[in-house]
Design a protein around this motif. Sequence first.
Motif, PDB file in Angstrom:
ATOM      1  N   THR A  48      39.466  41.003  43.797  1.00 23.54           N
ATOM      2  CA  THR A  48      39.274  40.023  42.735  1.00 23.54           C
ATOM      3  C   THR A  48      39.810  38.671  43.195  1.00 23.54           C
ATOM      4  OG1 THR A  48      41.429  40.466  41.737  1.00 23.54           O
ATOM      5  CG2 THR A  48      39.568  41.818  40.969  1.00 23.54           C
ATOM      6  N   ARG A  49      39.457  37.649  42.488  1.00 27.31           N
ATOM      7  CA  ARG A  49      39.932  36.300  42.814  1.00 27.31           C
ATOM      8  C   ARG A  49      41.457  36.250  42.707  1.00 27.31           C
ATOM      9  NH1 ARG A  49      38.193  31.887  45.593  1.00 27.31           N
ATOM     10  NH2 ARG A  49      39.774  30.348  45.235  1.00 27.31           N
ATOM     11  N   GLU A  50      42.010  36.943  41.705  1.00 27.17           N
ATOM     12  CA  GLU A  50      43.459  36.947  41.515  1.00 27.17           C
ATOM     13  C   GLU A  50      44.158  37.612  42.704  1.00 27.17           C
ATOM     14  OE1 GLU A  50      41.298  38.076  39.110  1.00 27.17           O
ATOM     15  OE2 GLU A  50      41.418  36.307  37.843  1.00 27.17           O
ATOM     16  N   GLU A  51      43.598  38.729  43.180  1.00 26.06           N
ATOM     17  CA  GLU A  51      44.188  39.407  44.335  1.00 26.06           C
ATOM     18  C   GLU A  51      44.110  38.529  45.582  1.00 26.06           C
ATOM     19  OE1 GLU A  51      43.270  44.100  43.433  1.00 26.06           O
ATOM     20  OE2 GLU A  51      41.642  42.833  44.137  1.00 26.06           O
ATOM     21  N   ARG A  56      46.791  35.024  49.507  1.00 22.85           N
ATOM     22  CA  ARG A  56      46.835  33.712  50.162  1.00 22.85           C
ATOM     23  C   ARG A  56      48.191  33.047  49.962  1.00 22.85           C
ATOM     24  NH1 ARG A  56      42.305  29.437  48.702  1.00 22.85           N
ATOM     25  NH2 ARG A  56      43.895  28.171  47.765  1.00 22.85           N
ATOM     26  N   ALA A  57      48.745  33.157  48.765  1.00 17.65           N
ATOM     27  CA  ALA A  57      50.062  32.571  48.487  1.00 17.65           C
ATOM     28  C   ALA A  57      51.141  33.258  49.319  1.00 17.65           C
ATOM     29  CB  ALA A  57      50.382  32.674  47.000  1.00 17.65           C
TER      30      ALA A  57
END
Length: 83
Positions: A48-51, A56-57
């Motif tokens: 998902t975009r959140e994952e 990335r962070a």
Amino acid sequence: MQSRNRIFDDVSQLMTNAMGVAQGAKDEAETAFKSMIDRWMADRDFVTREEFDAARAMAQKAREENESLKTRVAALEEALGKG
């Protein structure tokens, strides 16, 4: 004259029913297609975009910590070399 109106009413009702059937078929096809795409994507192990943003962070934080450690090691090596 009355039978002519009856024919027009019947044709009108038939067209209305046909449009309802066509709309129902369209909705059913869209639902089936969306389900098929959802199953296909679930089988592909997409994130998902959140994952993705969380990973990335974490990678950015690791790079920053790595740079900080490189600087500290360089300073320690320089101090030991001069000591």
